[in-house]
Design a protein around this motif. Structure first.
Motif, PDB file in Angstrom:
ATOM      1  N   SER A 120       0.798  -1.243   0.000  1.00 45.42           N
ATOM      2  CA  SER A 120       0.000   0.000   0.000  1.00 45.42           C
ATOM      3  C   SER A 120       0.829   1.292   0.000  1.00 45.42           C
ATOM      4  O   SER A 120       0.506   2.220  -0.750  1.00 45.42           O
ATOM      5  CB  SER A 120      -0.954   0.018   1.187  1.00 45.42           C
ATOM      6  N   THR A 143       1.980   1.882  -3.461  1.00 46.11           N
ATOM      7  CA  THR A 143       0.868   2.281  -4.330  1.00 46.11           C
ATOM      8  C   THR A 143       0.564   3.761  -4.104  1.00 46.11           C
ATOM      9  O   THR A 143       0.419   4.535  -5.058  1.00 46.11           O
ATOM     10  CB  THR A 143      -0.389   1.438  -4.021  1.00 46.11           C
ATOM     11  N   GLY A 176      -8.656   3.934   3.386  1.00 49.91           N
ATOM     12  CA  GLY A 176      -8.104   2.681   3.889  1.00 49.91           C
ATOM     13  C   GLY A 176      -6.592   2.727   3.791  1.00 49.91           C
ATOM     14  O   GLY A 176      -5.974   3.788   3.949  1.00 49.91           O
ATOM     15  N   ASN A 177      -5.986   1.571   3.504  1.00 47.99           N
ATOM     16  CA  ASN A 177      -4.519   1.503   3.483  1.00 47.99           C
ATOM     17  C   ASN A 177      -3.895   2.504   2.524  1.00 47.99           C
ATOM     18  O   ASN A 177      -2.997   3.257   2.884  1.00 47.99           O
ATOM     19  CB  ASN A 177      -4.085   0.086   3.112  1.00 47.99           C
ATOM     20  N   VAL A 178      -4.369   2.512   1.277  1.00 42.98           N
ATOM     21  CA  VAL A 178      -3.765   3.412   0.286  1.00 42.98           C
ATOM     22  C   VAL A 178      -4.259   4.845   0.484  1.00 42.98           C
ATOM     23  O   VAL A 178      -3.462   5.794   0.493  1.00 42.98           O
ATOM     24  CB  VAL A 178      -4.074   2.953  -1.159  1.00 42.98           C
ATOM     25  N   ASP A 233     -15.508   8.054   3.850  1.00 42.32           N
ATOM     26  CA  ASP A 233     -15.321   6.612   3.974  1.00 42.32           C
ATOM     27  C   ASP A 233     -16.554   6.038   4.654  1.00 42.32           C
ATOM     28  O   ASP A 233     -17.122   6.681   5.544  1.00 42.32           O
ATOM     29  CB  ASP A 233     -14.051   6.301   4.794  1.00 42.32           C
ATOM     30  N   ILE A 234     -16.963   4.837   4.260  1.00 42.63           N
ATOM     31  CA  ILE A 234     -18.118   4.217   4.926  1.00 42.63           C
ATOM     32  C   ILE A 234     -17.772   3.851   6.379  1.00 42.63           C
ATOM     33  O   ILE A 234     -18.656   3.651   7.183  1.00 42.63           O
ATOM     34  CB  ILE A 234     -18.629   2.964   4.163  1.00 42.63           C
ATOM     35  N   ARG A 242     -12.781   5.538  11.083  1.00 45.31           N
ATOM     36  CA  ARG A 242     -11.506   5.677  10.366  1.00 45.31           C
ATOM     37  C   ARG A 242     -11.397   7.088   9.771  1.00 45.31           C
ATOM     38  O   ARG A 242     -10.348   7.727   9.803  1.00 45.31           O
ATOM     39  CB  ARG A 242     -11.490   4.616   9.252  1.00 45.31           C
ATOM     40  N   VAL A 261     -20.383   9.892   2.097  1.00 45.60           N
ATOM     41  CA  VAL A 261     -19.867   9.088   0.972  1.00 45.60           C
ATOM     42  C   VAL A 261     -20.622   9.380  -0.330  1.00 45.60           C
ATOM     43  O   VAL A 261     -20.057   9.290  -1.421  1.00 45.60           O
ATOM     44  CB  VAL A 261     -19.905   7.566   1.261  1.00 45.60           C
ATOM     45  N   CYS A 320     -10.233   5.994  -4.089  1.00 48.06           N
ATOM     46  CA  CYS A 320      -9.347   5.044  -3.399  1.00 48.06           C
ATOM     47  C   CYS A 320     -10.164   4.024  -2.612  1.00 48.06           C
ATOM     48  O   CYS A 320      -9.692   3.495  -1.596  1.00 48.06           O
ATOM     49  CB  CYS A 320      -8.390   5.777  -2.461  1.00 48.06           C
ATOM     50  N   ALA A 321     -11.420   3.783  -3.047  1.00 50.48           N
ATOM     51  CA  ALA A 321     -12.255   2.784  -2.367  1.00 50.48           C
ATOM     52  C   ALA A 321     -12.383   1.569  -3.285  1.00 50.48           C
ATOM     53  O   ALA A 321     -11.379   0.940  -3.607  1.00 50.48           O
ATOM     54  CB  ALA A 321     -13.605   3.392  -2.018  1.00 50.48           C
ATOM     55  N   ALA A 338      -6.237   5.531  -6.610  1.00 54.55           N
ATOM     56  CA  ALA A 338      -5.662   4.181  -6.521  1.00 54.55           C
ATOM     57  C   ALA A 338      -6.609   3.059  -6.914  1.00 54.55           C
ATOM     58  O   ALA A 338      -6.155   1.965  -7.266  1.00 54.55           O
ATOM     59  CB  ALA A 338      -5.203   3.924  -5.087  1.00 54.55           C
ATOM     60  N   ALA A 339      -7.911   3.295  -6.821  1.00 56.73           N
ATOM     61  CA  ALA A 339      -8.854   2.184  -7.009  1.00 56.73           C
ATOM     62  C   ALA A 339      -8.683   1.520  -8.369  1.00 56.73           C
ATOM     63  O   ALA A 339      -8.370   2.186  -9.360  1.00 56.73           O
ATOM     64  CB  ALA A 339     -10.279   2.683  -6.837  1.00 56.73           C
ATOM     65  N   ASN A 340      -8.887   0.213  -8.402  1.00 60.15           N
ATOM     66  CA  ASN A 340      -8.880  -0.519  -9.668  1.00 60.15           C
ATOM     67  C   ASN A 340     -10.226  -0.340 -10.359  1.00 60.15           C
ATOM     68  O   ASN A 340     -11.244  -0.158  -9.701  1.00 60.15           O
ATOM     69  CB  ASN A 340      -8.669  -2.017  -9.402  1.00 60.15           C
ATOM     70  N   ASN A 355      -1.798   3.224 -10.360  1.00 55.80           N
ATOM     71  CA  ASN A 355      -1.713   2.418  -9.124  1.00 55.80           C
ATOM     72  C   ASN A 355      -0.734   1.235  -9.226  1.00 55.80           C
ATOM     73  O   ASN A 355      -0.820   0.295  -8.441  1.00 55.80           O
ATOM     74  CB  ASN A 355      -3.103   1.952  -8.683  1.00 55.80           C
TER      75      ASN A 355
HETATM   76  P1  NAI Z   1      -8.696  -0.851   1.906  1.00 52.26           P
HETATM   77  O1  NAI Z   1      -9.712  -1.910   2.039  1.00 52.26           O
HETATM   78  O2  NAI Z   1      -7.611  -0.740   2.907  1.00 52.26           O
HETATM   79  O3  NAI Z   1      -9.432   0.574   1.842  1.00 52.26           O
HETATM   80  C1  NAI Z   1     -10.608   0.815   1.150  1.00 52.26           C
HETATM   81  C2  NAI Z   1     -11.391   1.842   1.960  1.00 52.26           C
HETATM   82  O4  NAI Z   1     -12.521   2.247   1.191  1.00 52.26           O
HETATM   83  C3  NAI Z   1     -11.924   1.304   3.289  1.00 52.26           C
HETATM   84  O5  NAI Z   1     -11.575   2.187   4.333  1.00 52.26           O
HETATM   85  C4  NAI Z   1     -13.425   1.221   3.073  1.00 52.26           C
HETATM   86  O6  NAI Z   1     -14.152   1.425   4.267  1.00 52.26           O
HETATM   87  C5  NAI Z   1     -13.641   2.324   2.066  1.00 52.26           C
HETATM   88  N1  NAI Z   1     -14.857   2.252   1.265  1.00 52.26           N
HETATM   89  C6  NAI Z   1     -15.463   1.166   0.739  1.00 52.26           C
HETATM   90  N2  NAI Z   1     -16.544   1.529   0.032  1.00 52.26           N
HETATM   91  C7  NAI Z   1     -16.620   2.881   0.096  1.00 52.26           C
HETATM   92  C8  NAI Z   1     -17.495   3.846  -0.443  1.00 52.26           C
HETATM   93  N3  NAI Z   1     -18.543   3.507  -1.199  1.00 52.26           N
HETATM   94  N4  NAI Z   1     -17.244   5.150  -0.195  1.00 52.26           N
HETATM   95  C9  NAI Z   1     -16.196   5.526   0.569  1.00 52.26           C
HETATM   96  N5  NAI Z   1     -15.334   4.647   1.113  1.00 52.26           N
HETATM   97  C10 NAI Z   1     -15.539   3.341   0.881  1.00 52.26           C
HETATM   98  O7  NAI Z   1      -8.114  -1.011   0.432  1.00 52.26           O
HETATM   99  P2  NAI Z   1      -6.756  -0.412  -0.144  1.00 52.26           P
HETATM  100  O8  NAI Z   1      -5.693  -1.437  -0.061  1.00 52.26           O
HETATM  101  O9  NAI Z   1      -6.520   0.930   0.436  1.00 52.26           O
HETATM  102  O10 NAI Z   1      -7.126  -0.260  -1.689  1.00 52.26           O
HETATM  103  C11 NAI Z   1      -7.957   0.795  -2.147  1.00 52.26           C
HETATM  104  C12 NAI Z   1      -8.194   0.635  -3.641  1.00 52.26           C
HETATM  105  O11 NAI Z   1      -6.962   0.665  -4.346  1.00 52.26           O
HETATM  106  C13 NAI Z   1      -8.871  -0.691  -4.031  1.00 52.26           C
HETATM  107  O12 NAI Z   1      -9.708  -0.446  -5.140  1.00 52.26           O
HETATM  108  C14 NAI Z   1      -7.709  -1.566  -4.452  1.00 52.26           C
HETATM  109  O13 NAI Z   1      -8.104  -2.555  -5.384  1.00 52.26           O
HETATM  110  C15 NAI Z   1      -6.810  -0.526  -5.124  1.00 52.26           C
HETATM  111  N6  NAI Z   1      -5.406  -0.911  -5.155  1.00 52.26           N
HETATM  112  C16 NAI Z   1      -4.744  -1.161  -3.977  1.00 52.26           C
HETATM  113  C17 NAI Z   1      -3.409  -1.511  -4.007  1.00 52.26           C
HETATM  114  C18 NAI Z   1      -2.643  -1.717  -2.736  1.00 52.26           C
HETATM  115  O14 NAI Z   1      -1.415  -1.723  -2.785  1.00 52.26           O
HETATM  116  N7  NAI Z   1      -3.306  -1.885  -1.604  1.00 52.26           N
HETATM  117  C19 NAI Z   1      -2.679  -1.669  -5.276  1.00 52.26           C
HETATM  118  C20 NAI Z   1      -3.464  -1.313  -6.454  1.00 52.26           C
HETATM  119  C21 NAI Z   1      -4.777  -0.970  -6.374  1.00 52.26           C
END
Ligand code: NAI
Length: 350
Positions: free
Chosen positions: A147, A150, A181-183, A202-203, A207, A222, A236-237, A258-260, A286
């Motif tokens: 993360s 990314t 979240g993480n990213v 964020d939902i 956090r 949101v 980034c969700a 970052a989101a895919n 990303n």
């Molecule tokens: P994560 O699960 O740590 O964070 C996602 C955050 O989005 C969570 O805090 C969640 O509560 C929030 N969320 C979910 N639905 C939502 C909505 N409708 N509105 C607002 N917030 C919402 O995931 P992470 O690792 O941070 O990844 C984020 C995105 O980046 C994902 O789409 C992931 O596929 C993509 N990605 C992540 C990479 C990585 O290194 N972790 C690499 C490449 C892409």
């Protein structure tokens, strides 16, 4: 394990995974090995049937080919999708069975963590095969949580894209971040450090509040974040943040996050173009995550990861410049560029 022919593209190969003893039921889709072994994570999720799982695997494998090609990695694209079993099952045994199936492919496919899988699952896989990345880092090898890498790539891409398309520094801009979240949280910290104003949603309310307290960010609902009063929108969700509706209401002039799979449908790229909103293609922006994850497999150290991640910003700049010159969406330009890189490698190998 059965190799079977039907595939949605000429180059796609799918390998059916079935092991009743452990409950393993899924598919490995290999889109291209022109640049190197097909690399892509293993998704563990509920699917109604194997056809739905296969469709998802093929779509994701193609995406990985494009992402790896644009990141200039010596890797092709592939993906594994495993159906989450109904009822009780032995998780460790299931992932060992998966590892055995990966090993039987002899390195054509390299697996890693993805939605629904963890480092612990990959540790089980690694007892059966060496064709797995995303394990805990060792002393001289890169690895661990992707993360921060990314987020670093997204931050660099955003700063470059803002200079190019908004003629401004991040310190003078407001960024709306969807998902902290993480990213997202790591990106917000870098943005705050650079002096950008932040609007976040964020939902997970707790956090969101914790991060807002730390960085002085404004929280919005949101449902409001895509239309927030910001210069840049950073999804980034989850995927699909960019829809006809969200684009119609958007005030930001640049999308970079970052989101895919940010575009809900390919046509949304045209809607962004028509509204004059610049879109930095998700899979180019990303790539820091896959660069870090694959470094372990490629035997690269942290310095190589940093160098590769530092190329994301300039790559996004080239894409946006070409898209602007040609009056086209950068999403389309990126796809064509990725296809040309893969075709070039396939031709060389032939
Ligand atoms: P994560 O699960 O740590 O964070 C996602 C955050 O989005 C969570 O805090 C969640 O509560 C929030 N969320 C979910 N639905 C939502 C909505 N409708 N509105 C607002 N917030 C919402 O995931 P992470 O690792 O941070 O990844 C984020 C995105 O980046 C994902 O789409 C992931 O596929 C993509 N990605 C992540 C990479 C990585 O290194 N972790 C690499 C490449 C892409």
């Amino acid at each position: 394990m059965v190799d079977h022919a039907p595939s949605p593209s000429q180059t796609m190969r799918t390998v059916r995974l079935l092991d009743t003893a452990s409950g393993l039921d899924g598919v490995i889709a290999i889109h291209s090995t022109a640049l190197g072994p097909g690399a892509g994570g293993c998704r563990f999720w509920r699917y109604p049937d194997i056809e739905a799982a296969t469709r998802d695997a093929c779509r994701l494998a193609k995406g990985m080919s494009y992402k790896n090609a644009m990141a200039e990695l010596p890797l092709g694209g592939a993906k594994a999708v495993l159906r989450y079993p109904e009822g009780d099952f032995d998780r460790a045994a299931l992932f060992r069975a998966f590892g055995k199936a990966v090993d039987a492919l002899g390195g054509v496919y390299v697996t890693a963590e993805d939605v629904g899988t963890s480092v612990a699952d990959m540790a089980q896989v690694s007892t059966m095969t060496r064709h797995v990345a995303g394990l805990d880092p060792t002393e001289d090898m890169a690895g661990g949580d992707p993360s921060p890498w990314t987020a670093l790539g997204v931050f660099d891409a955003m700063r470059t894209a803002a200079r190019l398309t908004l003629d401004a520094e991040l310190a003078d801009l407001t960024v709306a971040v969807q998902g902290v979240g993480n990213v997202g949280a790591s990106l917000c910290r870098q943005l705050a450090e650079a002096g950008a104003k932040l609007i976040i949603a964020d939902i997970d309310a707790a956090r969101c509040q914790a991060l807002a307290g730390e960085l002085g960010a404004t929280i919005v609902d949101v449902a409001e974040i895509a239309a927030a009063d910001a210069d840049i929108f950073a999804p980034c969700a989850l995927g699909g943040a960019l829809t006809q509706e969200s684009v119609a209401a958007m005030k930001a002039r640049l999308v970079c996050g970052a989101a895919n799979n940010q575009l809900a449908t390919p046509e949304v790229a045209d809607a962004l173009l028509a509204r004059g909103i610049v879109y930095a293609p998700d899979y180019v922006v990303n790539a820091g995550g896959i660069i870090n994850v694959s470094a372990e497999y490629l035997g690269e150290d942290e310095a190589s990861v940093r160098t590769r991640v530092s190329r994301i910003g300039p790559r996004v700049a080239r894409l946006l410049e070409q898209a602007a010159r040609e009056g086209r969406s950068a999403a389309m330009v990126a796809d064509e560029m990725a296809e040309a890189i893969i075709a070039g490698a396939a031709e060389k190998a032939a």
